[in-house]
Scaffold this motif. Sequence first.
Motif: not given
Length: 260
Positions: A54-56, A64-66, A234-238, A240-252
């Motif tokens: 989770x990174x703003x 990135x996403x606030x 695998x440490x991944x932030x951007x 997922x976070x760059x999407x309007x809906x990071x939860x959906x991006x992660x699920x996909x």
Amino acid sequence: MTILDKIISRKKEEVNFSKANISVEELKDSAFFERKTASLKSSLKEKSGIIAEFKRQSPSKGVINDKVSPFEVVSAYENFGASGISILTDTDFFGGSFKDIMDLRSQIKTPVLRKDFMIDEYQFYEAKNMGADVILLIAACLSPSQVLEFTHLSHELGLEVLLEIHTEEELQHFHPDIDLVGINNRNLKDFKVDLQHSVRLKNQLPEQTLSVAESGIYSIEDFSYLKEKGFDGFLMGEYFMKNEDPAKAFKEFINHINLS
Ligand SMILES: O=P(O)(O)OC[C@@H](O)[C@@H](O)c1c[nH]c2ccccc12
């Protein structure tokens, strides 16, 4: 002066300020201080291996996403199979805060990495106080003896240690007591990403070391490449976070890697 130098000099001021306001004794006097921590080492093997962040904002990318709430995003990371959650707690450069971990801690079981720039013993008590399970030690801003000292303090507090390296010289910061070694694909000095450089470094670590590929994982192909080369995490932030809906991006993303 590199951005890392700037962050560290600001961090020193910040830690001095916190120390003057809240004592270690006061930090110890909290419900989370007694909490039994969760193990990222075990969880990496049991689930997807992804440590979702989770990174703003960041110095390299700006905002990135606030707009999204930590709890919404992090609970989706947990529900869809993240092995770990990374939360930036630095305020000035990453827009995070201690509260981001504290507020969701009791609702999340997945191991939480407090992502910050650790330079002083005091911050380890803080990490335990806010409910973290794992802390990051960045070799580029610590001596090998500090790494060892902080590793032992973390273990006394029940925290696991992820040591981040980026260069061949920083391999000297490794010690067998360290739980996990993260290889940053991104150079913190000029922000360039090079996955092959990380693979070369990984091959120089003792074979049984648990390794985490960090940063700049921007596609299924990047993930599959690093997995094939033997990384455990695998440490991944951007991504997922760059999407309007990071939860959906992660699920996909998880659905894709489960299918491939
Ligand atoms: O957003 P990315 O490129 O997926 O990267 C995540 C994480 O690896 C990155 O935020 C990071 C790696 N090491 C750090 C040290 C400090 C702050 C941030 C970081």
